[in-house]
Scaffold this active site. Structure first.
Site, short mmCIF file in Angstrom:
data_model
loop_
_atom_site.label_atom_id
_atom_site.label_comp_id
_atom_site.label_asym_id
_atom_site.label_seq_id
_atom_site.Cartn_x
_atom_site.Cartn_y
_atom_site.Cartn_z
N GLY A 18 -10.15 -4.51 -40.21
CA GLY A 18 -10.38 -4.92 -38.83
C GLY A 18 -11.73 -5.60 -38.69
N THR A 98 -15.83 5.36 -33.95
CA THR A 98 -14.99 4.97 -32.82
C THR A 98 -15.40 5.63 -31.50
OG1 THR A 98 -13.14 4.70 -34.35
CG2 THR A 98 -12.62 4.80 -32.00
N TYR A 161 -32.44 4.13 -32.36
CA TYR A 161 -33.07 2.93 -32.88
C TYR A 161 -34.48 2.77 -32.32
CZ TYR A 161 -28.04 1.98 -33.29
OH TYR A 161 -26.69 2.07 -33.52
N GLU A 211 -29.58 14.40 -23.98
CA GLU A 211 -29.17 13.76 -22.74
C GLU A 211 -28.84 14.84 -21.71
OE1 GLU A 211 -25.67 11.57 -23.76
OE2 GLU A 211 -26.79 9.80 -24.42
N HIS A 249 -22.51 8.00 -21.68
CA HIS A 249 -21.67 8.81 -22.55
C HIS A 249 -20.78 9.74 -21.75
CE1 HIS A 249 -24.70 8.37 -26.10
NE2 HIS A 249 -23.84 7.37 -26.05
#
Length: 293
Positions: A18, A98, A161, A211, A249
């Site tokens: 993919g 995913t 990051y 979070e 999220h």
């Protein structure tokens, strides 16, 4: 020494043909000593994709290539089945990138993992795992990482990051960075990661990025208070989120009296963990915690 992955890790990519699987498999192959030894796409077994042999099933790929890790780029409706196939094949590490896997599907995965103690799942909906200078299994930009002795675990890919870039700019290298993902149901959690870092002789300090939503950070703080002896820094994102509003999220939602940023920050501070005030302060907070220790 690294945590979970190293230069000897052999990776198969489920969904390698993919667009996303192909793109990120290539990125991993080009990083340090990462070994992509097989791909899995049903119906395309016997072919090659960018020099990587492709198999019809995970079991066949494992037997023929010796892979011990799978990186999953299968679309959400079929991703849980891909994880289950990897569990049944007995892979040691599964990294599910995913996003958007249905919660009911992940409940089935969770039950399967209970019967597979030799298998660890990272994710889903995560950037993956990287041991700088050794191996990358995921979508993170390898060039911002620096080999060193600070472990990092995070629910947020983007803040991973950002934190890594700050650490690297300050000359603080990373032993391993684990993106556990922001879904309400995942495989590896904060406590699992803290235990790995605490037990790793080559990890000297730990960054934990959480979070709003759920109680994972509070539970991790309690664990760290009792078990972790290494300097820690943390940050909780979503501090300005209104109650009942999901922020990014699926697991980042404050409902009722639990899951607030204030409650998580208080728990972290009570455990002796340094808490950054803003995302821009994560690196410096870790730097100061190491210096003060």
């Amino acid at each position: 020494m690294t945590v979970l992955v190293n230069s000897d890790t052999k990776i198969m990519v489920q969904g390698i043909t993919g667009s996303q699987g192909s793109l990120h498999a290539r990125g991993c192959k080009e990083y340090a000593n990462t070994k992509i030894v097989a791909g899995v796409t049903p119906g395309k077994g016997g072919s090659e994709h960018e020099g990587v042999p492709v198999y019809n099933s995970v079991r066949d790929a494992k037997e023929k290539s010796g892979a011990d890790c799978s990186m999953i780029f299968v679309p959400p409706p079929f991703a849980a089945e891909a994880i289950l196939e990897a569990i049944e094949a007995g892979l040691e590490l599964i990294v599910a990138i995913t996003e958007g896997i249905p919660v009911l599907d992940m409940i089935k995965v969770g039950e399967a993992l209970k019967s597979a103690p030799g298998t660890r799942l990272i994710g889903p909906n995560c950037p993956g795992i990287i041991s700088p200078g050794h191996c990358k299994v995921g979508i993170m930009p390898g060039k911002i990482h620096l080999q060193g002795k600070t472990g990092l675990v995070s629910r947020s890919g983007t803040l991973t990051y950002e934190a890594v870039a700050q650490l690297t700019a300050l000359g603080i290298g990373q032993s391993t960075c684990i993106g556990i993902g922001g879904d309400p149901l995942n495989g590896t959690n904060f406590i699992d990661s803290l235990r790995l870092f605490q037990d790793d002789p080559d990890t000297d300090s730990i960054v934990m990025i959480g979070e709003i939503g759920g109680s994972a950070e509070e539970e991790a703080a309690e664990f760290a208070k009792e078990y972790v002896t290494k300097p820690m820094a943390s940050y909780i994102t979503g501090q300005t989120a209104p109650p009942g509003r999901r922020m990014g999220h699926a697991g980042a939602i404050v409902s009722g009296a639990g899951g607030t940023a204030a409650g998580k920050i208080a728990a972290l501070k009570a455990a002796g963990i340094a808490v950054a005030k803003t995302p821009a302060d994560i690196g410096q907070t870790m730097f100061d915690a190491i210096k003060n220790k």
